[in-house]
Design an enzyme around this catalytic site. Structure first.
Site, short mmCIF file in Angstrom:
data_model
loop_
_atom_site.label_atom_id
_atom_site.label_comp_id
_atom_site.label_asym_id
_atom_site.label_seq_id
_atom_site.Cartn_x
_atom_site.Cartn_y
_atom_site.Cartn_z
N ASP A 533 56.69 22.22 5.63
CA ASP A 533 56.91 23.30 6.14
C ASP A 533 58.14 23.57 5.44
O ASP A 533 58.72 22.07 5.39
CB ASP A 533 57.29 23.36 7.37
CG ASP A 533 57.43 21.58 7.74
OD1 ASP A 533 57.77 20.56 7.53
OD2 ASP A 533 58.72 21.63 9.42
N GLU A 534 59.19 24.26 5.48
CA GLU A 534 60.65 24.72 5.03
C GLU A 534 60.61 24.42 3.28
O GLU A 534 61.76 23.27 2.92
CB GLU A 534 61.11 23.79 5.95
CG GLU A 534 61.45 25.23 6.75
CD GLU A 534 62.13 24.17 8.51
OE1 GLU A 534 62.46 25.02 9.32
OE2 GLU A 534 62.24 23.12 8.03
#
Length: 882
Positions: A533-534
């Site tokens: 993620d991210e």
């Protein structure tokens, strides 16, 4: 004579250095002991108040105003060679006091230093530092504790006034309109009256045959079964470890397992039809005996949990019932972030016990992140020696720098890790309770702990002249000059470089070692969670515009976008990979690395690869991965498009595990109350009732029963024709603001029981998903009467039975703050969980009186209220009746 003179000079120099060190330490100790630091919120809409947030480079041109007050309660402090390090989860954009300068170090760690205009701290003097920060600060826990002070050649010391978990000791101002994020914020702020109104539809009811989670079918029979003389378990179909796990639960309930009442268990897959699933069972309780027929061992184990669920701590007489039951989802999970702040092994074992009791079967451990690496890996000691500890070491060769209020020392849960033996013990403990442990090693972003640890390893071997060994597991391209800011304000060190062969070597090493631990525990690793993620530069978000743009938008921050880079954009290794056309562009690198790691996972005979969905967004579909199955932990916010995008992921062939932040993130506050703990980027509040009312398979439906982050209605619409049902539901606990095990249990319990309910049982008021159907607060497709009746049953079981069990198990669960009003001098009180004991005080808490709904008291003056636990030893937060 010359020799004596040189000796004298050396001695004088040494004495001077010793004196300087002593003076520095004295200054540090004085500041630590005598400097009171307090934060006061002045505005959460600073742009409206005339602050040029846009020019200050605030994302979405949104900023807040606070003051940081420094009061010297001791003798004068005149030295100016000290530095105060403090934590801020908001980017600080500007200060307005020329005696100080503030600089961000990394992540949430800032340092405050005196300038040449600093005039010292006189005794009892207060110096005020006005600060402008990005976004807003609406809860006390936005302000982290444990600032610390240091000086050259001195040992750092935590500042005593901030060395506390009681945020009210150092935060003021959060009341009235300062609780609003903006003018459109229509959240109902929690107080005694609003709580009373919210609970007013709940009454105490009889719950003898009701259990959590709700079975598919329950039939009340005639008679009762008396278990007070204990039960006699008759079976050859459960392992010894499973029976021991059942004994542990029985002991909690004061129920003898070698007693008189027979409980017969048979596991027989052929006794069920072709639609049967793992965990399915039938339970028949009569006055003479209980018979259990189960599809598999899991079903037998769950049947016993249902039998135990009928038992109260003070009453072992249960109704005769027939239960037919099966789980709604195969995946019924809890994710625990042990990386940002660590959780002890004992606390995780206690969590596993509670998961088993409520039929949750997946423990997803977020073992690594920027702030910590929490699992011993044989052959890579730096991962835990350095990455498992936070302390003040500016070079970060012995530990990571402090983050998230952990302070200067490693004597708290900012530091810690599971040894190999700890992890294996947790695996075997979970296996006996039908729980799969899913390890997550987050890559390529959220990896600073790994990167810094492997840099320390690099330096160790490089100093020995062994560059081959030094480079073997190096994760950062030393020539990468990319200017990147991550979501939690780290730089390029937050990323494992996916273009270096050593990164792949590292990933394979970690997978192999963890898989070996699972094999040693007798529970082969079946699911690998990649994280993913991210992996982005937040300065390239839509909330910014280039400072040189001719046409400006008022609500975007001005930034020199030409100075911002995608992650790895200036890494020679990644430039070479992009030039080879093996990867379409820099934004595609995280998905490229995910596919590469999935191949390693498959090579290790691990059948399932799982990731947060945004980490796979540039892969074509689930067939891009070599594992037998690929799942996504789906975390798009429902009212920001998640009601549609979840179905898009399912249509691409992924097994979707619904993990919606606005409904099942347990790091969000329970209430819109500044005293509650948590982050709130997705929602201002998620209490047990909201989590219970979540419709995980028909996401648009939630628009009819809940509101968005600002307390306003939103529209949910089915826009995708589904081709594959969702695989499961998971409740998440991220731990940025959760520093102790007690805080962890407060945040998770009791609302995780509502997540268990939704993961196991599909309620009658949940509508089928329909493409093209639109829900909002104005529609009337949901059977609200059935929903409220269902919650009343659930809430009564909680208040009358389950909270007492949590307390007996030693769980530091959250007791609900009561609701109350005073009408014509008479006090009326209620609770979110009918049956829980309530108390009131008319002398500011000096004495407490038990509240009775059948004999409501007359009161005058100020009234304080609270709820009280079954044993009378634990209490809710106290509050005043308005």
């Amino acid at each position: 004579m010359l020799k004596k003179s040189l000796i004298s000079i050396a001695l004088v120099s040494a004495l001077a250095a010793c004196s300087t060190t002593k003076n520095s330490q004295t200054t540090v100790d004085k500041i630590s002991e005598n400097l009171d630091i307090n934060y006061t919120v002045l505005s959460n809409t600073a742009a409206v108040d005339g602050v040029d947030c846009k020019k200050l480079q605030a994302e979405w041109a949104s900023c807040n105003s606070i003051t940081m007050s420094l009061t010297n309660t001791g003798d004068d402090i005149t030295a100016n060679d000290w530095t105060i390090y403090f934590h801020s989860i908001r980017l600080l954009l500007e200060i307005d006091n020329d005696q100080f300068e503030i600089t961000r170090v990394t992540g949430d760690l800032y340092k405050l230093q005196p300038t040449d205009k600093f005039e010292g701290f006189a005794k009892n003097e207060t110096l005020v530092i006005p600060i402008t920060g990005e976004y807003w600060q609406l809860f006390e826990t936005d302000f982290m504790p444990r600032a610390f002070v240091t000086a050259p050649d001195a040992q750092p010391r935590n500042i005593v006034s901030l060395d506390t978990e009681d945020t009210s000791e150092y935060v003021t101002g959060l009341e009235g309109d300062l609780l609003k994020r903006n003018a459109a914020d229509n959240n109902v702020f929690a107080n005694a009256a609003t709580r009373f109104a919210k609970n007013q539809d709940l009454q105490q009811t009889v719950v003898s045959q009701d259990i959590i989670p709700t079975p598919v079918e329950t039939t009340l029979l005639k008679g009762e079964a008396d278990l007070s003389a204990g039960i006699n378990l008759i079976t050859n179909d459960l392992d010894a470890e499973q029976i021991d796990a059942l004994k542990t639960r029985a002991q909690l309930l004061n129920l003898e397992m070698q007693g008189d009442y027979p409980v017969e268990i048979t596991v027989d897959e052929t006794a069920f039809d072709k639609t049967a699933v793992s965990g399915q069972y039938e339970l028949n309780v009569t006055t003479d005996k209980t018979e259990i027929r189960a599809f598999d061992q899991a079903g037998a184990f769950y049947a016993m949990q249902s039998l135990f669920a009928l038992v109260s701590l003070d009453n072992h007489v249960i109704p005769a019932v027939e239960i037919k039951d099966a789980p709604r989802f195969e995946y019924r999970g809890v994710m625990v972030d042990v990386a940002r702040n660590f959780r002890t092994k004992e606390t995780m074992l206690a969590t596993i016990d509670q998961m088993a009791a409520y039929k949750l079967n997946k423990l997803h451990l977020h073992l690594t992140d920027d702030e910590g690496w929490r699992l011993e890996i044989p052959g890579l000691p730096e991962l835990t020696d350095v990455g498992g500890n936070r302390c003040f070491d500016e070079a970060e060769t012995t530990c990571l720098l402090p983050q998230l209020g952990s302070g200067a020392n490693n004597d708290n849960l900012g530091s810690g890790y599971f040894s190999k033996a700890d992890y294996i013990e947790m695996l075997t403990y979970a296996k006996a309770r039908n729980i799969e442990v899913i390890p997550e090693i987050d890559m390529p972003a959220h990896s600073r702990a790994a990167v810094v640890s492997m840099e320390a390893r690099y330096q160790r071997f490089a100093a020995e002249g062994n560059l081959e060994a030094a480079n073997e597991y190096r994760l950062m391209d030393p020539e990468d000059t990319s200017n990147v800011t991550t979501v939690q304000f780290y730089d390029k060190k937050s990323f494992i470089n996916p273009c270096m062969e050593s990164s792949s070597t590292f990933a394979d090493k970690i997978i192999t070692e963890i898989a070996a631990m699972h094999n040693e525990a007798g529970t082969p690793l079946t699911t690998w969670h990649f994280g993913g993620d991210e992996a982005a530069n937040i300065k390239l978000h839509a909330g910014f515009q280039d400072i040189n743009d001719e046409e400006k938008i008022d609500w975007k921050g001005d930034l020199d976008l030409s100075a911002q880079d995608y992650p790895f954009a200036k890494s020679p290794a990644c430039k070479s990979l992009i030039d080879s056309e093996k990867v379409a562009g820099f934004a595609h690198l995280p998905s490229y690395f995910a596919e590469k790691v999935a191949a390693m996972v498959a090579d290790n005979d691990i059948p399932v690869f799982q990731a947060w969905q945004d980490g796979l967004k540039h892969s074509e579909d689930s067939t891009s991965f070599k594992t037998e199955e690929t799942r996504v932990s789906f975390w798009d916010v429902t009212f920001w498009g998640g009601d549609a995008s979840a179905y898009e992921w399912a249509s691409k062939g992924y097994g979707v595990v619904i993990s919606s932040p606005d409904y099942v993130y347990m790091d969000m506050p329970y209430e819109v109350d500044a005293k509650e703990r948590g982050y709130y980027w997705a929602t201002r509040a998620t209490d047990t009732r909201k989590m219970f009312a979540f419709a995980p398979e028909n996401l648009p439906q939630n628009a009819e029963t809940s509101v968005d982050r600002d307390g306003n209605g939103f529209t949910g619409k089915g826009v995708v024709e589904t081709t594959k049902p969702f695989h499961g539901l998971s409740a998440q606990l991220w731990s940025e603001s959760v520093r102790t095990d007690e805080q962890y249990e407060y945040m998770v319990f009791p609302r995780v029981l509502a997540a268990a309910e939704r993961a196991w049982h599909e309620a009658s008021w949940e509508n089928e998903y329909e493409a093209g159907k639109t829900y909002s607060l104005e529609t009337d497709y949901v059977n609200k009467k059935a929903l409220n009746s269902d919650y009343q049953r659930f809430a009564n079981v909680m208040g009358q039975r389950e909270l007492a069990k949590l307390e007996k198990a030693g769980i530091s669960y959250r007791l609900p703050v009561p609701g109350a009003i005073i009408d014509q001098g008479v006090l009326h009180m209620n609770s979110q969980f009918p049956g829980i004991a309530l108390q009131y005080s008319t002398d500011a808490g000096k004495t407490w009186n038990d509240y009775s709904d059948t004999n409501k008291p007359k009161v005058t003056g100020d009234v304080t209220i609270r709820s009280i636990s079954e044993t009378g030893t634990r209490f809710s937060r106290e509050t005043q009746v308005n």
